[in-house]
Design an enzyme around this catalytic site. Structure first.
Site, mmCIF file in Angstrom:
data_model
loop_
_atom_site.group_PDB
_atom_site.id
_atom_site.type_symbol
_atom_site.label_atom_id
_atom_site.label_comp_id
_atom_site.label_asym_id
_atom_site.label_seq_id
_atom_site.Cartn_x
_atom_site.Cartn_y
_atom_site.Cartn_z
ATOM 1 N N HIS A 34 -8.057 -10.082 -8.473
ATOM 2 C CA HIS A 34 -7.014 -9.144 -8.078
ATOM 3 C C HIS A 34 -5.836 -9.113 -9.040
ATOM 4 C CE1 HIS A 34 -9.102 -8.720 -4.245
ATOM 5 N NE2 HIS A 34 -8.280 -7.719 -3.968
ATOM 6 N N ASP A 69 -7.358 -12.295 1.228
ATOM 7 C CA ASP A 69 -7.855 -10.926 1.374
ATOM 8 C C ASP A 69 -9.380 -10.945 1.502
ATOM 9 O OD1 ASP A 69 -7.476 -8.163 1.658
ATOM 10 O OD2 ASP A 69 -7.839 -7.780 -0.458
ATOM 11 N N HIS A 114 0.855 -1.196 0.000
ATOM 12 C CA HIS A 114 0.000 0.000 0.000
ATOM 13 C C HIS A 114 0.886 1.239 0.000
ATOM 14 C CE1 HIS A 114 -4.121 -1.397 0.127
ATOM 15 N NE2 HIS A 114 -3.762 -2.354 0.965
ATOM 16 N N LEU A 154 -11.048 -2.433 -6.013
ATOM 17 C CA LEU A 154 -11.510 -3.657 -5.388
ATOM 18 C C LEU A 154 -11.610 -3.459 -3.877
ATOM 19 C CD1 LEU A 154 -9.359 -6.268 -7.348
ATOM 20 C CD2 LEU A 154 -11.793 -5.802 -7.641
ATOM 21 N N ASN A 172 -1.240 -5.334 -6.196
ATOM 22 C CA ASN A 172 -2.431 -4.591 -5.770
ATOM 23 C C ASN A 172 -2.009 -3.545 -4.734
ATOM 24 O OD1 ASN A 172 -3.668 -7.754 -6.097
ATOM 25 N ND2 ASN A 172 -4.673 -6.092 -7.205
ATOM 26 N N ARG A 196 9.666 2.298 -13.504
ATOM 27 C CA ARG A 196 9.982 2.503 -12.088
ATOM 28 C C ARG A 196 8.683 2.604 -11.293
ATOM 29 N NH1 ARG A 196 15.293 3.131 -11.550
ATOM 30 N NH2 ARG A 196 16.507 3.805 -13.370
ATOM 31 N N GLY A 205 -8.859 -14.668 -8.758
ATOM 32 C CA GLY A 205 -9.393 -14.534 -10.106
ATOM 33 C C GLY A 205 -9.747 -13.121 -10.493
ATOM 34 N N GLY A 265 -11.373 -5.882 -1.316
ATOM 35 C CA GLY A 265 -11.083 -7.215 -0.819
ATOM 36 C C GLY A 265 -11.647 -8.264 -1.751
#
Length: 304
Positions: free
Chosen positions: A206, A229, A150, A264, A174, A184, A204, A266
Site C-alpha cells: 500500500h 486492511d 477516501h 488495490l 491510499n 495541494r 509492503g 485491501g
C-alpha cells in the site's frame, strides 16, 4: 519484538470471508475471527465498506449476535464503518462501489447508529462530503470515533473536520487517485493537520518505505496507528479470487488488486506481518512500535 496483542481497527475479512457480503453468516464470521485472533491480533474491528443500507442492517446484526453468543466482546468490541459517507470519485472511492455512496445527513447517520446501538465504534467519512463537519459532531456526540479518508479534501476541509472532532486519517496515502496535484492534495493536507493521527497500512504494497518513513517522522509515534486492511483475500493462495464482490488477483508476492481498475483491493496479510514490516524499517523503538500497533488504536476507540 514481543507481540503485546495488536489492535487492528480495519479488518474487512479473511480466508475468503467478506464481512460486507450479503451472504455472511454468524459461522462465517466466527471462522474469520478465529483466524484473525490466531494471527497475533488481540482485538479488532470488523470493517464494513460502503454498502446499501439493508446490508448494514443485516450484517451488523449477524456480527453482533455472533460476538455476544461466543463471548468475544473484548476481542471484537464493535465495528468500523468505512463508508458510505465517502467520495464517489473513482480515484477516492477505490474498491468501494460509488453507486452506494451517500452524503452524511443527520437522518442517515442516526439511522445507521441505531441499527445496533453502541456497536459502531469507528466511522470513516470523507472530509469533503456535504455536511461532513455536522456529521462528525453528531458521531462524536454518540461516542463514535471518526476518521477521515477516501476523499479529495483540501486542507480547509480536513481542518474543519478536525475542528468538529475528527481524530484520525484512514489509511493515509491510499484511497486517493493515482495522480494528484503535486502540492495541494489530501496526502499533504493530512500530513500537515497535527490534530489527526495517521492510520497507515504497512503491508509492503500500500505504501512505499520512503512514504512510510515520512509519515512516521512527521506524525511521530504518538500519532501513528497501523492497520492491516485485511481483505477476504488474506490467507488465500496466490491466484484469482473474489474480493468485495469483484474479481481480484493475489500475486505470489502478496499484492492484491482489482484487474479491472488496477486499484488495490485491501491487503493479504494480518497486522502482525504489518508490524514486522514496520519494525524492519528501523524507524521506531519497541515501545514506539507498541504505541503504533496497540496503544494508539485503543486510545482512539476507547476500552473494549
Amino acid at each position: 519484538m514481543r507481540n503485546p496483542g495488536w489492535i487492528d481497527l480495519q479488518v474487512n475479512g479473511c480466508s475468503g470471508i467478506d464481512f460486507s457480503s450479503p451472504e455472511l453468516t454468524g459461522d462465517d464470521f466466527l471462522r474469520a475471527a478465529e483466524r484473525v485472533l490466531e494471527s497475533g491480533t488481540g482485538c479488532f474491528l470488523p470493517t464494513l465498506i460502503t454498502s446499501p443500507f439493508g446490508l448494514y442492517r443485516r450484517n451488523l446484526g449477524v456480527i453482533r449476535r455472533a460476538v455476544v453468543r461466543h463471548g468475544l466482546e473484548r476481542e471484537v468490541p464493535g465495528v468500523h464503518l468505512e463508508g458510505p459517507f465517502i467520495s464517489a470519485d473513482p480515484g477516492a472511492a477505490g474498491a468501494h462501489n460509488p453507486d452506494w455512496v451517500v452524503p452524511p445527513g443527520p437522518e442517515k447517520v442516526e439511522a445507521l447508529l441505531d441499527l445496533e446501538p453502541g456497536f459502531v465504534r469507528l466511522v470513516t467519512l470523507g472530509a469533503d462530503a456535504e455536511n461532513a463537519a455536522g456529521a462528525v459532531r453528531l458521531l462524536r456526540s454518540r461516542g463514535v470515533a471518526v476518521s477521515v479518508g477516501h476523499h479529495l479534501a483540501d486542507s480547509g476541509e480536513i481542518a474543519a473536520a478536525a475542528d468538529a472532532g475528527a481524530q484520525a486519517l484512514t489509511h493515509l496515502g491510499n484511497g486517493v487517485p493515482g495522480m494528484v496535484p503535486r502540492h495541494r492534495n489530501p496526502i499533504w493536507a493530512g500530513l500537515a493537520e497535527e490534530r489527526l493521527a495517521a492510520m497507515i497500512i504497512t503491508d509492503g504494497h500500500h505504501l512505499p518505505p520512503e512514504l512510510i518513513r515520512v509519515i512516521c517522522k512527521v506524525k511521530g509515534a504518538a500519532k501513528i496507528i497501523v492497520t492491516s486492511d485485511a481483505s477476504p483475500g488474506a490467507g488465500l493462495p496466490p491466484g484469482p479470487c473474489r474480493v468485495f464482490g469483484c474479481d481480484a488477483i493475489l500475486e505470489p508476492g502478496g499484492r492484491l488488486y482489482n484487474p479491472a481498475t488496477g486499484y488495490l483491493a485491501g491487503s493479504a496479510v494480518m497486522l502482525a506481518e504489518c508490524m514486522r514490516r514496520l519494525e524492519s524499517l528501523g524507524i521506531f523503538s519497541e515501545a514506539e512500535l507498541r504505541m503504533a500497533g496497540r496503544d494508539n488504536a485503543l486510545k482512539l476507540i476507547g476500552p473494549a
